[in-house]
Scaffold this active site. Structure first.
Site, PDB file in Angstrom:
ATOM      1  N   LYS A  22      49.927  25.051 -23.376  1.00  0.00           N
ATOM      2  CA  LYS A  22      48.911  24.123 -22.840  1.00  0.00           C
ATOM      3  C   LYS A  22      48.761  22.911 -23.745  1.00  0.00           C
ATOM      4  O   LYS A  22      48.768  21.772 -23.283  1.00  0.00           O
ATOM      5  CB  LYS A  22      47.571  24.850 -22.727  1.00  0.00           C
ATOM      6  CG  LYS A  22      46.368  23.938 -22.527  1.00  0.00           C
ATOM      7  CD  LYS A  22      45.102  24.736 -22.333  1.00  0.00           C
ATOM      8  CE  LYS A  22      44.286  24.982 -23.572  1.00  0.00           C
ATOM      9  NZ  LYS A  22      43.583  23.799 -24.130  1.00  0.00           N
ATOM     10  N   ASN A  23      48.608  23.183 -25.048  1.00  0.00           N
ATOM     11  CA  ASN A  23      48.282  22.086 -25.965  1.00  0.00           C
ATOM     12  C   ASN A  23      49.463  21.171 -26.263  1.00  0.00           C
ATOM     13  O   ASN A  23      49.289  20.123 -26.897  1.00  0.00           O
ATOM     14  CB  ASN A  23      47.695  22.639 -27.262  1.00  0.00           C
ATOM     15  CG  ASN A  23      46.300  23.196 -27.048  1.00  0.00           C
ATOM     16  OD1 ASN A  23      45.704  22.997 -25.989  1.00  0.00           O
ATOM     17  ND2 ASN A  23      45.790  23.894 -28.039  1.00  0.00           N
ATOM     18  N   CYS A 116      30.994  20.349 -26.947  1.00  0.00           N
ATOM     19  CA  CYS A 116      31.431  21.412 -26.061  1.00  0.00           C
ATOM     20  C   CYS A 116      30.960  22.723 -26.651  1.00  0.00           C
ATOM     21  O   CYS A 116      30.306  22.743 -27.694  1.00  0.00           O
ATOM     22  CB  CYS A 116      32.941  21.404 -25.875  1.00  0.00           C
ATOM     23  SG  CYS A 116      33.820  21.950 -27.323  1.00  0.00           S
ATOM     24  N   ARG A 121      32.342  17.825 -31.165  1.00  0.00           N
ATOM     25  CA  ARG A 121      33.752  17.444 -31.297  1.00  0.00           C
ATOM     26  C   ARG A 121      33.837  15.929 -31.372  1.00  0.00           C
ATOM     27  O   ARG A 121      34.136  15.257 -30.396  1.00  0.00           O
ATOM     28  CB  ARG A 121      34.568  18.027 -30.146  1.00  0.00           C
ATOM     29  CG  ARG A 121      34.569  19.537 -30.221  1.00  0.00           C
ATOM     30  CD  ARG A 121      35.439  20.186 -29.203  1.00  0.00           C
ATOM     31  NE  ARG A 121      36.835  20.234 -29.587  1.00  0.00           N
ATOM     32  CZ  ARG A 121      37.724  21.008 -28.980  1.00  0.00           C
ATOM     33  NH1 ARG A 121      37.371  21.768 -27.984  1.00  0.00           N
ATOM     34  NH2 ARG A 121      38.972  21.009 -29.365  1.00  0.00           N
ATOM     35  N   ASP A 304      42.169  28.984 -32.701  1.00  0.00           N
ATOM     36  CA  ASP A 304      42.244  29.421 -31.305  1.00  0.00           C
ATOM     37  C   ASP A 304      42.573  30.910 -31.177  1.00  0.00           C
ATOM     38  O   ASP A 304      42.587  31.439 -30.065  1.00  0.00           O
ATOM     39  CB  ASP A 304      43.287  28.596 -30.533  1.00  0.00           C
ATOM     40  CG  ASP A 304      42.775  27.202 -30.221  1.00  0.00           C
ATOM     41  OD1 ASP A 304      41.596  26.925 -30.468  1.00  0.00           O
ATOM     42  OD2 ASP A 304      43.580  26.373 -29.724  1.00  0.00           O
ATOM     43  N   ARG A 396      41.279  27.973 -17.658  1.00  0.00           N
ATOM     44  CA  ARG A 396      41.661  26.693 -18.266  1.00  0.00           C
ATOM     45  C   ARG A 396      42.927  26.828 -19.094  1.00  0.00           C
ATOM     46  O   ARG A 396      43.650  25.848 -19.291  1.00  0.00           O
ATOM     47  CB  ARG A 396      40.554  26.202 -19.213  1.00  0.00           C
ATOM     48  CG  ARG A 396      39.441  25.439 -18.567  1.00  0.00           C
ATOM     49  CD  ARG A 396      38.554  24.841 -19.646  1.00  0.00           C
ATOM     50  NE  ARG A 396      39.382  24.266 -20.704  1.00  0.00           N
ATOM     51  CZ  ARG A 396      39.113  24.319 -21.998  1.00  0.00           C
ATOM     52  NH1 ARG A 396      38.034  24.907 -22.423  1.00  0.00           N
ATOM     53  NH2 ARG A 396      39.922  23.781 -22.877  1.00  0.00           N
TER      54      ARG A 396
HETATM   55  C1  UD1 Z   1      43.283  20.880 -30.747  1.00  0.00           C
HETATM   56  C2  UD1 Z   1      43.539  21.921 -29.686  1.00  0.00           C
HETATM   57  C3  UD1 Z   1      42.508  23.036 -29.784  1.00  0.00           C
HETATM   58  C4  UD1 Z   1      42.446  23.603 -31.187  1.00  0.00           C
HETATM   59  C5  UD1 Z   1      42.293  22.489 -32.228  1.00  0.00           C
HETATM   60  C6  UD1 Z   1      42.389  22.984 -33.659  1.00  0.00           C
HETATM   61  C7  UD1 Z   1      44.508  20.563 -27.905  1.00  0.00           C
HETATM   62  C8  UD1 Z   1      44.381  20.046 -26.536  1.00  0.00           C
HETATM   63  N1  UD1 Z   1      43.463  21.286 -28.367  1.00  0.00           N
HETATM   64  O1  UD1 Z   1      41.999  20.336 -30.459  1.00  0.00           O
HETATM   65  O2  UD1 Z   1      42.861  24.064 -28.850  1.00  0.00           O
HETATM   66  O3  UD1 Z   1      41.355  24.480 -31.303  1.00  0.00           O
HETATM   67  O4  UD1 Z   1      43.319  21.487 -32.034  1.00  0.00           O
HETATM   68  O5  UD1 Z   1      43.607  23.608 -33.862  1.00  0.00           O
HETATM   69  O6  UD1 Z   1      45.519  20.410 -28.547  1.00  0.00           O
HETATM   70  N2  UD1 Z   1      37.400  16.199 -35.897  1.00  0.00           N
HETATM   71  C9  UD1 Z   1      36.598  15.186 -36.378  1.00  0.00           C
HETATM   72  N3  UD1 Z   1      36.817  13.910 -35.939  1.00  0.00           N
HETATM   73  C10 UD1 Z   1      37.804  13.627 -35.028  1.00  0.00           C
HETATM   74  C11 UD1 Z   1      38.622  14.669 -34.562  1.00  0.00           C
HETATM   75  C12 UD1 Z   1      38.395  15.961 -35.008  1.00  0.00           C
HETATM   76  O7  UD1 Z   1      35.692  15.418 -37.188  1.00  0.00           O
HETATM   77  O8  UD1 Z   1      37.952  12.452 -34.678  1.00  0.00           O
HETATM   78  C13 UD1 Z   1      37.159  17.583 -36.359  1.00  0.00           C
HETATM   79  C14 UD1 Z   1      36.729  18.493 -35.204  1.00  0.00           C
HETATM   80  O9  UD1 Z   1      35.351  18.416 -34.967  1.00  0.00           O
HETATM   81  C15 UD1 Z   1      37.145  19.851 -35.701  1.00  0.00           C
HETATM   82  C16 UD1 Z   1      38.409  19.534 -36.504  1.00  0.00           C
HETATM   83  O10 UD1 Z   1      38.373  18.139 -36.796  1.00  0.00           O
HETATM   84  O11 UD1 Z   1      36.161  20.372 -36.559  1.00  0.00           O
HETATM   85  C17 UD1 Z   1      39.691  19.882 -35.797  1.00  0.00           C
HETATM   86  O12 UD1 Z   1      39.787  19.208 -34.578  1.00  0.00           O
HETATM   87  P1  UD1 Z   1      41.154  18.714 -33.950  1.00  0.00           P
HETATM   88  O13 UD1 Z   1      42.307  19.168 -34.768  1.00  0.00           O
HETATM   89  O14 UD1 Z   1      41.030  17.281 -33.630  1.00  0.00           O
HETATM   90  O15 UD1 Z   1      41.152  19.528 -32.598  1.00  0.00           O
HETATM   91  P2  UD1 Z   1      41.543  18.978 -31.166  1.00  0.00           P
HETATM   92  O16 UD1 Z   1      42.703  18.064 -31.254  1.00  0.00           O
HETATM   93  O17 UD1 Z   1      40.322  18.529 -30.460  1.00  0.00           O
END
Ligand code: UD1
Length: 418
Positions: A22-23, A116, A121, A304, A396
């Site tokens: 998915k990701n 969420c 996030r 995850d 999902r």
């Molecule tokens: C992706 C995955 C999700 C997984 C996560 C961590 C997809 C579609 N989803 O989510 O399934 O759980 O990686 O492996 O690929 N953060 C910030 N600022 C930002 C972005 C992130 O503070 O601008 C923080 C988030 O709140 C979180 C951490 O960084 O605490 C990790 O998030 P991130 O790696 O960005 O996860 P996603 O890409 O949203």
């Protein structure tokens, strides 16, 4: 509302084919917007998130055909650079449409994705990265307008190796003038798959899978075909299912290196994991032992997999500690596991799990995707009947979950009213 009805206690035995990730699929679908043409993507899992992405791309003017795991995306006519708010809310990860649309049209309007179930996030790292490439970002009435017709390569240092921010910046940088370096980049296999897809389109990217990614901007890109990597989280979920039910499951279409953190923990807990052949075989006979787990960015233990692992450790012998380092509020499954007899205490980011002899079936609710599937695993291992509500969360991210589980002996039904 649909629910799962599970009769616990069956030992799971047989072969399961793991679907495409998915990701990896979602950012690759978004990346197809980067140039006009027809991209064909294979091994696309049949998931609610994928259907939502198809809907979003259609609204932008793409022609999308999705059948039997193959998705054909015709992006010759992209007429809209606005992601509708309801769909943005439905799928938070649509935020990486920003990088792709900036690369294609030079502007994009999206609603602020908000929080969420697993905690706040923020997207500050995405926005900082895009701004470093010369994007002007304004926020009004809950919308963000990002504009940048002439993006320039730049050095971007991420405060945290965010997967989504790394992918978003990669997509914006492929068409920028000059070289972009992303330091402290996410190293997840899905980032590598995106690099491979973009390079097949004609991009020049190196370093994905390490903490520094170098992107040399190119003036144009062309459409391509690509097969998505196997889903390491789906694979990990079935591995844990085998261990929890004292089963014997052989997984096909899995990359052993990608599930190495899960393999290591399962072995530590007493399960046998054989990664020598093409697939992976997981067997377990006695009761599992308690282990400690810390979630970390890849190649650390995946967040995850945290809820599923907690379900497993709820029935292990001894006391386990799980530290959740990635998401602040990812313990929503704890109350539901407690309803099933689990003994879990939460202290900040730590969960202390005192293993009980056997979980017992109960009526529980899925609060998000992985929390939901953790309850499915708990139900499979528990004594008696479990009913799981709000399973749309599970749809999902898991393609044909109950079909695959039934195929290896689980007693699970999708019911509409109970
Ligand atoms: C992706 C995955 C999700 C997984 C996560 C961590 C997809 C579609 N989803 O989510 O399934 O759980 O990686 O492996 O690929 N953060 C910030 N600022 C930002 C972005 C992130 O503070 O601008 C923080 C988030 O709140 C979180 C951490 O960084 O605490 C990790 O998030 P991130 O790696 O960005 O996860 P996603 O890409 O949203």
């Amino acid at each position: 509302m649909e629910k799962f009805l599970i009769a616990g206690g069956a030992e799971l035995r047989g072969t399961v084919r793991i679907a495409g990730a998915k990701n990896a699929t979602l950012p690759i679908m978004a990346a197809s917007l980067l140039c006009p043409g027809i991209c064909t993507i294979y091994d696309v899992p049949d998931l609610r998130d994928v259907r939502v992405m198809c809907e979003i791309l259609t609204l932008m003017g793409a022609k999308v055909e999705y059948k039997d795991g193959t998705c054909q995306l015709d992006t010759r006519n992209i007429s809209s650079a606005e992601v509708p708010e309801n769909l943005m809310r439905e799928m938070r990860s649509s935020v990486f449409l920003m990088g792709a649309l900036l690369g294609r049209l030079g502007r994009v309007k999206v609603s602020y994705p908000g929080g969420c179930a697993i905690g706040p996030r923020p997207i500050d790292l995405h926005l900082k990265g895009l701004a470093a490439l010369g994007t002007r970002i304004s926020e009004r009435h809950g919308y963000m307008l990002a504009e940048g017709r002439e993006l320039r390569g730049s050095d971007v240092h991420l405060d945290f190796p965010s997967v989504g921010a790394t992918e978003n910046i990669m997509m914006a940088a492929v068409r920028a003038r000059g070289v972009t370096l992303i330091r402290n980049a996410a190293k997840e296999p899905e980032v590598v798959d995106l690099q491979n897809f973009l390079n097949k389109m004609g991009a020049r990217i190196r370093g994905a899978g390490t903490d520094t990614i170098k992107i040399e901007g190119v003036p144009s890109l062309g459409p391509t075909t690509h097969s998505v990597i196997p889903d390491r989280i789906e694979a990990g979920t079935f591995m844990v299912a085998a261990a929890m039910t004292k089963g014997d499951i052989y997984l096909e279409n899995v990359i052993a290196e990608h599930v190495e953190p899960v393999t290591a923990k399962l072995r530590e807990a007493g399960a046998e994991v054989d990664t020598k052949g093409e697939g992976i075989r997981v067997t377990a006979s006695g009761r599992l032992q308690a282990v400690d787990v810390k979630t970390l960015p890849y190649p650390g233990y995946p967040t995850d997999m945290q809820p599923q692992t907690m379900a497993m450790l709820s029935g292990a012998e001894g006391t386990s500690v799980i530290i959740e380092n990635i998401f602040a509020n990812r313990f929503k499954h704890v109350d539901e596991l407690r309803r099933m007899g689990a003994q879990i205490k939460i202290e900040g980011r730590a969960a202390v799990i005192r293993g009980v002899e056997r979980l017992s079936g109960a009526f529980v609710e899925a609060s998000d995707l992985r929390a939901g599937v953790a309850l499915v695993l708990a139900g499979l291992a528990a004594e008696g009947e479990t009913v799981i509500d709000n399973i749309y969360h599970i749809d999902r991210g898991y393609d044909s979950l109950e079909k695959k589980l039934k195929g290896i002996g689980a007693k699970i039904e999708r019911i509409t009213d109970r």
